[in-house]
Design a protein around this motif. Sequence first.
Motif, PDB file in Angstrom:
ATOM      1  N   ASN A 256      48.038  60.243   7.790  1.00  0.00           N
ATOM      2  CA  ASN A 256      47.501  61.280   6.909  1.00  0.00           C
ATOM      3  C   ASN A 256      48.567  62.225   6.355  1.00  0.00           C
ATOM      4  O   ASN A 256      48.234  63.176   5.649  1.00  0.00           O
ATOM      5  CB  ASN A 256      46.440  62.102   7.646  1.00  0.00           C
TER       6      ASN A 256
ATOM      7  N   TRP B 109      49.304  67.502   5.207  1.00  0.00           N
ATOM      8  CA  TRP B 109      48.365  66.613   5.880  1.00  0.00           C
ATOM      9  C   TRP B 109      47.037  66.600   5.116  1.00  0.00           C
ATOM     10  O   TRP B 109      46.521  67.645   4.721  1.00  0.00           O
ATOM     11  CB  TRP B 109      48.113  67.068   7.322  1.00  0.00           C
ATOM     12  N   TRP B 110      46.496  65.381   4.948  1.00  0.00           N
ATOM     13  CA  TRP B 110      45.213  65.243   4.243  1.00  0.00           C
ATOM     14  C   TRP B 110      44.499  64.010   4.795  1.00  0.00           C
ATOM     15  O   TRP B 110      45.056  62.912   4.800  1.00  0.00           O
ATOM     16  CB  TRP B 110      45.440  65.077   2.746  1.00  0.00           C
ATOM     17  N   ASN B 111      43.297  64.212   5.280  1.00  0.00           N
ATOM     18  CA  ASN B 111      42.547  63.076   5.830  1.00  0.00           C
ATOM     19  C   ASN B 111      42.331  62.008   4.753  1.00  0.00           C
ATOM     20  O   ASN B 111      41.835  62.303   3.667  1.00  0.00           O
ATOM     21  CB  ASN B 111      41.197  63.539   6.368  1.00  0.00           C
TER      22      ASN B 111
ATOM     23  N   ASN C  22      42.981  72.858   2.284  1.00  0.00           N
ATOM     24  CA  ASN C  22      43.566  72.049   3.350  1.00  0.00           C
ATOM     25  C   ASN C  22      42.958  72.521   4.670  1.00  0.00           C
ATOM     26  O   ASN C  22      43.138  73.691   5.062  1.00  0.00           O
ATOM     27  CB  ASN C  22      45.079  72.247   3.348  1.00  0.00           C
TER      28      ASN C  22
ATOM     29  N   GLU D 190      41.563  68.582   9.381  1.00  0.00           N
ATOM     30  CA  GLU D 190      42.594  67.567   9.149  1.00  0.00           C
ATOM     31  C   GLU D 190      43.166  67.089  10.486  1.00  0.00           C
ATOM     32  O   GLU D 190      43.190  67.828  11.477  1.00  0.00           O
ATOM     33  CB  GLU D 190      43.741  68.134   8.302  1.00  0.00           C
TER      34      GLU D 190
END
Length: 559
Positions: free
Chosen positions: A510, A438-440, A476, A502
């Motif tokens: 995302n 997950w990554w904004n 992260n 996140e």
Amino acid sequence: MSSARILAVVVVCLFSALSACSDPSPESGSTDTGLSDGSENDTGADTGFDSAPDAPEDAVEDITDDTDNDTGDDTTDDADNDAVEDTTDDTDNDAAEDTSDDADNDIVDDTTDDTTDDADNDTGDDITDDADNDAVEDTTDDTDNDTGEDTDVAVDTGTDTPTDVISDTGTDTNTDVAVDTWDPGPINFDSFLSPPYLMWVTRDAVTVRWESEDDVLGFVEYGTTPALGMRADGNGTTKRHEIRLTGLDAGSIYYYRVGWGEEVSDTWNFLTAPEDDFAGPIQFNVWGDNQDGDGVFSSVMDRMSADQPDFIIGAGDMVQSGSRDNYREQLFGPMFGVGNYSPFLASTGNHEYYANNFSLSNSQEAFDMWREYYSQPLEENCFGWRYGELFFLFVDTQIDFGVGSDQWDCLSDQFASPQFLSSSFQIAIFHHPPRIEWWNGGAIAFTDGLERPAVRTFLEGQLESQGFDLVFNGHNHLYAHTPTTSGGITWVTTGGGGGGLESEGFLSFNRVGTWDQIETQILGEHHYMRVVYEDGTATLEAVQRSGEVMHSFSVTPVP
């Protein structure tokens, strides 16, 4: 002498003022000049005659019967058979007469009867029972059996874990005779631009850092007691002070304070690293990515302070960018209360390299700023460090670590070092994790520069080949746990130190990857890691700011 004769003598004495009263039949060998009993067999003249016989047959006449056979006449019976007459009976058979009975049989007489008092059998009478059997009387019972008296029935404000003779203000978790305190207290920020913090502790040394408002010649006073007694001076006038204390004893508590001129700080303390064969318990905390969330980070540090860790480790991105204001406001200010007690080491993240809050490229100026504030081994961004049985490897994943690089040489040297080869448990710390889900901003924002795939394709294999047991990452902004992989490593991402977290985004926008190795992920929670190592096993807890443990597990090296 007959009754009639006694009566006659009395009559003569009363009515014959011109004649002397004497016994008409004196005792053999005596000459009395007055009336007498005649049966006391003494050589003295009586001023009166006894109401009872003179049992001791001494040369002095009794006012009352003298049953102790001494040369003094009793006001009352002298039951202890000494040479001093008692006001009341002296049952303890000493040379001093009692106001009342002295039940403890010492040489001091009690104001009141001491029948249950003075349990220590010393020469002083207790106000209350002296349970520690020393020569000092307690105001109240002294339960710790030391040579200092307690003001209440409990010695410690906190729990005194070791069997020492010193009472703790805080919890002493060490198997030594040192005393821990944990009282951060306020700091005068007008005097410190960056309050004192400790770095790079070893068995015999630690570095004390702080930043003053003016250029001054700083010093550190330190010692094994709050009285201090030793001093180390800086090399010259500066705002950014760095003083290495050396010649310390392993596994010992030291007290210290910083100062300049006539000014000194409060006194704090720290624990030096133990001997290399120390198997624990060793407690430390790890966090990452506090960066621009200084308010949240302060609350994380407040929670962490209750753990009283032996040392603390940062996994990178501890500032939003490499500016002085950020180091002061986002890291060292919020860290005070922990960092001035628990020595600190850290890996660099990508944000330490950014020149400002809007840059996404490396800046040498920003990296130099990082070095200006940090004191770490070797080149400071790649190094090994030993604490008891544990070996820690710090790597800078924001710059090249491949074959032929400076960090490649650093890794080769560390893998061949005695401190690594003799360790029982190996831990690595670097910023970028090998797997991210997950990554904004989603795939659009998640570039190779942010992912650093070489961590997965190259560095992970190097660590597996050397038998590493545990790796901590940040980067992260969530919590993730990858249980022991086929290569024998447990991976932990702890990116919840204070920065923005996140999220999954609308329709999981995302998500940037799916990895079977990752077993547990928790989004949306600021946290840190609490680690306790003992006898070959590390127990880990992910702790929220509230103190709630949101995930826990243990790691034991794979044979």
